[in-house]
Design an enzyme around this catalytic site. Structure first.
Site, PDB file in Angstrom:
ATOM      1  N   ASP A  48      39.382  50.956  44.857  1.00 17.41           N
ATOM      2  CA  ASP A  48      38.741  49.845  45.573  1.00 17.41           C
ATOM      3  C   ASP A  48      39.681  49.288  46.643  1.00 17.41           C
ATOM      4  O   ASP A  48      39.321  48.354  47.371  1.00 17.41           O
ATOM      5  CB  ASP A  48      38.225  48.758  44.608  1.00 17.41           C
ATOM      6  CG  ASP A  48      39.309  48.100  43.790  1.00 17.41           C
ATOM      7  OD1 ASP A  48      40.472  48.553  43.853  1.00 17.41           O
ATOM      8  OD2 ASP A  48      38.998  47.122  43.072  1.00 17.41           O
ATOM      9  N   SER A  49      40.870  49.892  46.765  1.00 19.88           N
ATOM     10  CA  SER A  49      41.731  49.631  47.920  1.00 19.88           C
ATOM     11  C   SER A  49      40.984  49.942  49.214  1.00 19.88           C
ATOM     12  O   SER A  49      41.410  49.528  50.293  1.00 19.88           O
ATOM     13  CB  SER A  49      43.005  50.482  47.836  1.00 19.88           C
ATOM     14  OG  SER A  49      42.688  51.838  47.614  1.00 19.88           O
ATOM     15  N   ASP A  87      37.208  53.735  41.022  1.00 17.66           N
ATOM     16  CA  ASP A  87      37.428  52.364  40.552  1.00 17.66           C
ATOM     17  C   ASP A  87      36.114  51.659  40.269  1.00 17.66           C
ATOM     18  O   ASP A  87      35.158  51.771  41.052  1.00 17.66           O
ATOM     19  CB  ASP A  87      38.152  51.557  41.638  1.00 17.66           C
ATOM     20  CG  ASP A  87      39.636  51.434  41.372  1.00 17.66           C
ATOM     21  OD1 ASP A  87      40.045  51.548  40.203  1.00 17.66           O
ATOM     22  OD2 ASP A  87      40.376  51.226  42.344  1.00 17.66           O
ATOM     23  N   LYS A 116      38.086  53.888  36.551  1.00 17.54           N
ATOM     24  CA  LYS A 116      39.270  53.059  36.293  1.00 17.54           C
ATOM     25  C   LYS A 116      38.843  51.603  36.313  1.00 17.54           C
ATOM     26  O   LYS A 116      38.047  51.212  37.171  1.00 17.54           O
ATOM     27  CB  LYS A 116      40.344  53.317  37.356  1.00 17.54           C
ATOM     28  CG  LYS A 116      41.540  52.367  37.267  1.00 17.54           C
ATOM     29  CD  LYS A 116      42.737  52.877  38.052  1.00 17.54           C
ATOM     30  CE  LYS A 116      42.724  52.576  39.521  1.00 17.54           C
ATOM     31  NZ  LYS A 116      42.715  51.125  39.860  1.00 17.54           N
ATOM     32  N   GLU A 118      40.350  47.387  35.535  1.00 14.41           N
ATOM     33  CA  GLU A 118      41.553  46.563  35.434  1.00 14.41           C
ATOM     34  C   GLU A 118      41.482  45.607  34.248  1.00 14.41           C
ATOM     35  O   GLU A 118      40.405  45.100  33.914  1.00 14.41           O
ATOM     36  CB  GLU A 118      41.729  45.752  36.731  1.00 14.41           C
ATOM     37  CG  GLU A 118      41.919  46.627  37.952  1.00 14.41           C
ATOM     38  CD  GLU A 118      42.148  45.839  39.237  1.00 14.41           C
ATOM     39  OE1 GLU A 118      42.300  44.598  39.163  1.00 14.41           O
ATOM     40  OE2 GLU A 118      42.171  46.477  40.302  1.00 14.41           O
ATOM     41  N   GLU A 185      50.922  49.134  37.482  1.00 16.53           N
ATOM     42  CA  GLU A 185      51.233  48.740  38.865  1.00 16.53           C
ATOM     43  C   GLU A 185      52.240  47.588  38.873  1.00 16.53           C
ATOM     44  O   GLU A 185      52.050  46.576  38.183  1.00 16.53           O
ATOM     45  CB  GLU A 185      49.949  48.320  39.600  1.00 16.53           C
ATOM     46  CG  GLU A 185      50.217  47.891  41.036  1.00 16.53           C
ATOM     47  CD  GLU A 185      48.987  47.860  41.932  1.00 16.53           C
ATOM     48  OE1 GLU A 185      47.881  48.233  41.483  1.00 16.53           O
ATOM     49  OE2 GLU A 185      49.141  47.460  43.096  1.00 16.53           O
TER      50      GLU A 185
HETATM   51  O1  KIV Z   1      42.522  50.721  44.440  1.00 16.71           O
HETATM   52  C1  KIV Z   1      43.511  51.460  44.421  1.00 16.71           C
HETATM   53  O2  KIV Z   1      43.775  52.245  45.326  1.00 16.71           O
HETATM   54  C2  KIV Z   1      44.374  51.377  43.256  1.00 16.71           C
HETATM   55  C3  KIV Z   1      45.746  51.933  43.402  1.00 16.71           C
HETATM   56  C4  KIV Z   1      46.595  50.997  44.161  1.00 16.71           C
HETATM   57  C5  KIV Z   1      46.345  52.255  42.097  1.00 16.71           C
HETATM   58  O3  KIV Z   1      44.011  50.838  42.266  1.00 16.71           O
END
Ligand code: KIV
Length: 276
Positions: A48-49, A87, A116, A118, A185
Protein backbone atom coordinates in the site's frame (compact mmCIF):
# COMPACT_ATOMS: atom_id res chain seq x y z
CA UNK A 1 -12.99 -22.91 2.97
CA UNK A 2 -10.07 -24.24 0.93
CA UNK A 3 -6.43 -25.02 1.60
CA UNK A 4 -3.41 -22.81 1.02
CA UNK A 5 -2.16 -22.87 -2.55
CA UNK A 6 0.35 -25.74 -2.92
CA UNK A 7 2.72 -23.53 -4.96
CA UNK A 8 2.91 -21.13 -2.02
CA UNK A 9 3.58 -23.98 0.39
CA UNK A 10 6.32 -25.45 -1.78
CA UNK A 11 8.00 -22.04 -2.26
CA UNK A 12 7.96 -21.43 1.50
CA UNK A 13 9.44 -24.87 2.13
CA UNK A 14 12.17 -24.14 -0.44
CA UNK A 15 13.09 -20.87 1.28
CA UNK A 16 13.20 -22.66 4.64
CA UNK A 17 15.18 -25.66 3.45
CA UNK A 18 17.77 -23.73 1.46
CA UNK A 19 18.36 -21.11 4.16
CA UNK A 20 19.06 -18.69 1.29
CA UNK A 21 18.17 -15.08 2.06
CA UNK A 22 14.89 -13.99 0.46
CA UNK A 23 14.83 -10.90 -1.76
CA UNK A 24 11.44 -9.18 -1.80
CA UNK A 25 10.66 -5.98 -3.67
CA UNK A 26 7.53 -3.88 -4.01
CA UNK A 27 5.94 -3.85 -7.42
CA UNK A 28 2.77 -2.34 -8.83
CA UNK A 29 2.70 -3.05 -12.58
CA UNK A 30 3.48 -5.61 -15.27
CA UNK A 31 6.58 -3.96 -16.74
CA UNK A 32 8.44 -3.73 -13.45
CA UNK A 33 7.17 -7.18 -12.46
CA UNK A 34 8.73 -8.65 -15.60
CA UNK A 35 12.03 -6.81 -15.05
CA UNK A 36 12.10 -7.71 -11.32
CA UNK A 37 11.41 -11.38 -12.00
CA UNK A 38 14.14 -11.46 -14.68
CA UNK A 39 16.50 -9.88 -12.13
CA UNK A 40 15.89 -12.78 -9.73
CA UNK A 41 13.52 -11.22 -7.18
CA UNK A 42 11.96 -13.98 -5.06
CA UNK A 43 8.77 -12.21 -3.99
CA UNK A 44 6.89 -9.18 -5.29
CA UNK A 45 4.91 -7.14 -2.78
CA UNK A 46 2.03 -5.03 -4.02
CA UNK A 47 2.42 -2.68 -1.08
CA UNK A 48 0.00 0.00 0.00
CA UNK A 49 3.12 2.17 -0.30
CA UNK A 50 1.52 2.74 -3.71
CA UNK A 51 -0.45 5.46 -1.91
CA UNK A 52 2.84 7.35 -1.64
CA UNK A 53 4.98 6.30 -4.61
CA UNK A 54 2.20 6.06 -7.22
CA UNK A 55 -0.50 8.36 -5.84
CA UNK A 56 1.72 11.03 -4.27
CA UNK A 57 0.14 10.97 -0.79
CA UNK A 58 2.13 11.55 2.39
CA UNK A 59 1.13 8.20 3.93
CA UNK A 60 -0.90 5.03 3.20
CA UNK A 61 -4.05 6.05 5.08
CA UNK A 62 -6.12 6.95 2.01
CA UNK A 63 -5.47 3.68 0.11
CA UNK A 64 -8.65 1.68 -0.59
CA UNK A 65 -9.48 -1.93 -1.47
CA UNK A 66 -10.32 -0.68 -4.96
CA UNK A 67 -6.78 0.72 -5.28
CA UNK A 68 -5.25 -2.53 -4.02
CA UNK A 69 -7.36 -4.79 -6.23
CA UNK A 70 -6.28 -2.97 -9.38
CA UNK A 71 -2.55 -3.84 -9.20
CA UNK A 72 -1.97 -7.57 -8.43
CA UNK A 73 -3.39 -8.65 -11.80
CA UNK A 74 -0.85 -6.51 -13.66
CA UNK A 75 2.00 -7.78 -11.46
CA UNK A 76 0.88 -11.39 -11.99
CA UNK A 77 0.75 -10.82 -15.76
CA UNK A 78 4.36 -9.61 -15.77
CA UNK A 79 5.69 -12.23 -13.33
CA UNK A 80 3.49 -15.33 -13.60
CA UNK A 81 5.99 -17.57 -11.77
CA UNK A 82 6.82 -15.23 -8.89
CA UNK A 83 5.19 -15.28 -5.46
CA UNK A 84 3.00 -12.18 -5.08
CA UNK A 85 1.87 -10.67 -1.78
CA UNK A 86 -0.73 -7.90 -1.65
CA UNK A 87 -1.28 -5.49 1.22
CA UNK A 88 -4.64 -5.28 2.93
CA UNK A 89 -5.31 -1.54 3.09
CA UNK A 90 -6.43 0.28 6.22
CA UNK A 91 -10.11 -0.35 6.99
CA UNK A 92 -10.25 -3.66 5.12
CA UNK A 93 -9.44 -6.09 7.95
CA UNK A 94 -9.65 -4.52 11.42
CA UNK A 95 -13.41 -4.59 12.10
CA UNK A 96 -14.02 -8.34 12.07
CA UNK A 97 -12.34 -11.51 10.88
CA UNK A 98 -15.02 -12.44 8.33
CA UNK A 99 -14.77 -9.10 6.54
CA UNK A 100 -11.00 -9.48 6.67
CA UNK A 101 -11.23 -12.89 5.02
CA UNK A 102 -13.64 -11.63 2.34
CA UNK A 103 -11.29 -8.75 1.46
CA UNK A 104 -8.27 -11.08 1.52
CA UNK A 105 -10.14 -13.31 -0.93
CA UNK A 106 -10.69 -10.34 -3.28
CA UNK A 107 -6.93 -9.72 -3.34
CA UNK A 108 -6.30 -13.39 -4.11
CA UNK A 109 -8.87 -13.26 -6.93
CA UNK A 110 -7.03 -10.18 -8.21
CA UNK A 111 -3.81 -12.21 -8.62
CA UNK A 112 -2.03 -12.26 -5.24
CA UNK A 113 -0.94 -15.54 -3.58
CA UNK A 114 -0.75 -14.13 -0.06
CA UNK A 115 -1.96 -11.05 1.81
CA UNK A 116 -0.13 -8.84 4.30
CA UNK A 117 -1.75 -7.03 7.19
CA UNK A 118 -0.42 -4.78 9.92
CA UNK A 119 -0.63 -5.17 13.68
CA UNK A 120 0.12 -7.59 16.48
CA UNK A 121 -1.98 -8.96 19.37
CA UNK A 122 -5.33 -7.63 18.26
CA UNK A 123 -4.87 -9.13 14.78
CA UNK A 124 -3.77 -12.63 15.80
CA UNK A 125 -7.28 -14.13 15.67
CA UNK A 126 -7.88 -12.53 12.29
CA UNK A 127 -4.66 -13.99 10.90
CA UNK A 128 -5.56 -17.39 12.33
CA UNK A 129 -8.99 -17.19 10.68
CA UNK A 130 -7.69 -16.10 7.25
CA UNK A 131 -5.04 -18.85 7.31
CA UNK A 132 -7.63 -21.42 8.40
CA UNK A 133 -9.80 -20.37 5.49
CA UNK A 134 -6.92 -21.16 3.12
CA UNK A 135 -5.18 -17.85 2.47
CA UNK A 136 -1.53 -17.37 3.41
CA UNK A 137 -0.77 -14.27 5.49
CA UNK A 138 2.31 -12.14 6.10
CA UNK A 139 2.10 -10.32 9.46
CA UNK A 140 3.64 -6.82 9.50
CA UNK A 141 5.06 -5.80 12.91
CA UNK A 142 7.33 -3.10 14.31
CA UNK A 143 6.68 0.22 12.58
CA UNK A 144 3.28 -0.25 10.96
CA UNK A 145 2.71 2.61 8.47
CA UNK A 146 -1.10 2.50 8.75
CA UNK A 147 -0.66 3.51 12.43
CA UNK A 148 1.74 6.37 11.65
CA UNK A 149 -0.42 8.88 13.54
CA UNK A 150 -0.83 6.69 16.64
CA UNK A 151 2.92 6.00 16.60
CA UNK A 152 3.70 9.72 16.44
CA UNK A 153 5.44 9.62 13.05
CA UNK A 154 8.04 7.49 11.28
CA UNK A 155 9.79 6.21 14.39
CA UNK A 156 11.81 3.12 15.19
CA UNK A 157 9.83 0.64 17.32
CA UNK A 158 11.01 -1.81 20.01
CA UNK A 159 13.66 0.44 21.52
CA UNK A 160 12.57 -0.05 25.13
CA UNK A 161 12.56 -3.45 26.88
CA UNK A 162 8.76 -3.34 27.18
CA UNK A 163 8.10 -2.53 23.54
CA UNK A 164 10.75 -5.02 22.35
CA UNK A 165 9.08 -7.73 24.45
CA UNK A 166 5.67 -6.86 22.99
CA UNK A 167 6.97 -7.14 19.40
CA UNK A 168 8.66 -10.47 20.23
CA UNK A 169 5.43 -11.79 21.80
CA UNK A 170 3.40 -10.59 18.80
CA UNK A 171 5.83 -12.34 16.43
CA UNK A 172 5.53 -15.59 18.41
CA UNK A 173 1.72 -15.29 18.43
CA UNK A 174 1.62 -14.60 14.68
CA UNK A 175 3.88 -17.56 14.03
CA UNK A 176 1.62 -19.80 16.14
CA UNK A 177 -1.43 -18.40 14.31
CA UNK A 178 0.07 -19.72 11.06
CA UNK A 179 1.55 -16.58 9.48
CA UNK A 180 3.74 -17.50 6.50
CA UNK A 181 6.06 -14.53 7.08
CA UNK A 182 6.60 -11.99 9.81
CA UNK A 183 7.70 -8.68 8.30
CA UNK A 184 9.64 -6.44 10.69
CA UNK A 185 9.88 -2.74 9.86
CA UNK A 186 12.19 -0.27 11.63
CA UNK A 187 13.14 -2.29 14.69
CA UNK A 188 16.62 -2.66 16.25
CA UNK A 189 18.73 -5.23 14.40
CA UNK A 190 19.32 -7.09 17.69
CA UNK A 191 15.55 -7.50 18.24
CA UNK A 192 14.99 -8.71 14.65
CA UNK A 193 17.77 -11.26 15.18
CA UNK A 194 16.18 -12.47 18.43
CA UNK A 195 12.76 -12.79 16.76
CA UNK A 196 14.20 -14.63 13.74
CA UNK A 197 15.90 -17.10 16.08
CA UNK A 198 12.78 -17.51 18.25
CA UNK A 199 10.11 -18.38 15.68
CA UNK A 200 9.62 -21.01 13.03
CA UNK A 201 8.20 -18.47 10.61
CA UNK A 202 10.51 -16.74 8.12
CA UNK A 203 11.15 -13.05 8.83
CA UNK A 204 11.48 -10.27 6.28
CA UNK A 205 13.18 -7.05 7.34
CA UNK A 206 13.06 -3.44 6.26
CA UNK A 207 15.23 -1.34 8.54
CA UNK A 208 15.60 -4.44 10.74
CA UNK A 209 19.23 -5.43 10.18
CA UNK A 210 20.98 -8.26 8.38
CA UNK A 211 19.76 -11.25 10.41
CA UNK A 212 16.21 -11.57 9.08
CA UNK A 213 15.43 -14.47 6.72
CA UNK A 214 15.03 -11.93 3.92
CA UNK A 215 14.70 -8.26 3.04
CA UNK A 216 12.15 -6.04 1.35
CA UNK A 217 12.68 -2.68 -0.30
CA UNK A 218 10.32 -0.24 -1.98
CA UNK A 219 11.12 -0.30 -5.71
CA UNK A 220 11.22 3.51 -5.92
CA UNK A 221 13.77 3.63 -3.07
CA UNK A 222 15.92 1.00 -4.81
CA UNK A 223 15.89 3.14 -7.95
CA UNK A 224 16.38 6.39 -6.01
CA UNK A 225 13.43 8.01 -7.78
CA UNK A 226 11.10 8.75 -4.86
CA UNK A 227 11.24 12.39 -3.75
CA UNK A 228 8.36 12.58 -1.29
CA UNK A 229 4.81 13.89 -1.37
CA UNK A 230 3.72 14.91 -4.87
CA UNK A 231 3.03 18.56 -4.07
CA UNK A 232 6.16 19.22 -2.00
CA UNK A 233 9.64 20.16 -3.17
CA UNK A 234 12.03 17.20 -3.59
CA UNK A 235 14.49 19.10 -1.40
CA UNK A 236 12.03 18.70 1.52
CA UNK A 237 12.38 14.91 1.31
CA UNK A 238 14.90 12.81 3.23
CA UNK A 239 15.08 9.13 2.27
CA UNK A 240 14.77 6.70 5.22
CA UNK A 241 17.97 5.26 6.64
CA UNK A 242 17.14 1.76 5.34
CA UNK A 243 16.76 2.88 1.71
CA UNK A 244 19.58 2.34 -0.78
CA UNK A 245 19.77 3.60 -4.34
CA UNK A 246 21.12 0.66 -6.37
CA UNK A 247 20.59 2.41 -9.71
CA UNK A 248 23.36 4.96 -9.14
CA UNK A 249 25.92 2.13 -9.46
CA UNK A 250 24.70 1.01 -12.90
CA UNK A 251 22.80 2.42 -15.85
CA UNK A 252 20.34 -0.47 -16.08
CA UNK A 253 17.17 -0.87 -13.99
CA UNK A 254 17.30 -4.65 -14.32
CA UNK A 255 20.96 -4.68 -13.23
CA UNK A 256 20.15 -2.42 -10.26
CA UNK A 257 17.46 -4.87 -9.11
CA UNK A 258 19.80 -7.83 -9.75
CA UNK A 259 22.45 -6.07 -7.63
CA UNK A 260 19.90 -5.63 -4.81
CA UNK A 261 18.97 -9.33 -5.01
CA UNK A 262 22.64 -10.31 -5.00
CA UNK A 263 23.40 -7.99 -2.06
CA UNK A 264 20.57 -9.57 -0.05
CA UNK A 265 21.72 -13.09 -0.91
CA UNK A 266 25.36 -12.45 -0.07
CA UNK A 267 24.41 -10.47 3.05
CA UNK A 268 26.04 -7.18 2.04
CA UNK A 269 22.67 -5.41 2.23
CA UNK A 270 21.53 -4.04 4.59
CA UNK A 271 24.80 -2.67 5.96
CA UNK A 272 25.05 -1.31 9.51
CA UNK A 273 24.36 2.21 8.16
CA UNK A 274 20.94 0.98 6.90
CA UNK A 275 20.06 -0.57 10.27
CA UNK A 276 19.09 0.65 13.75
O1 KIV B 1 3.57 -1.01 1.61
C1 KIV B 1 4.73 -1.42 1.51
O2 KIV B 1 5.41 -1.27 0.50
C2 KIV B 1 5.28 -2.11 2.67
C3 KIV B 1 6.76 -2.23 2.72
C4 KIV B 1 7.36 -0.95 3.14
C5 KIV B 1 7.18 -3.33 3.61
O3 KIV B 1 4.58 -2.50 3.54
Amino acid sequence: MHSINTQVISKLAKFKDSGEKIAMLTCYDATFAKISAAAGTDILLVGDSLGMVLQGGDNTLHVTMQDMIYHPRSVAAGAPDTLIIADMPIGSYEADKNTAYQNAQLLIEAGAHMVKLEGGGEMVNTVHHIVNMGIAVCAHLGFTPQSVNQLGGYKIQGKTDISAKKILQDAIAMSEAGAAFVLLEMVPASLAKQITESINTLTIGIGAGIDCSGQVLVLHDLLGIYTGVANKAPSDYKAPRFAKNFLCETNSIQQAIANYVQAVKNKTFPAIKHSY
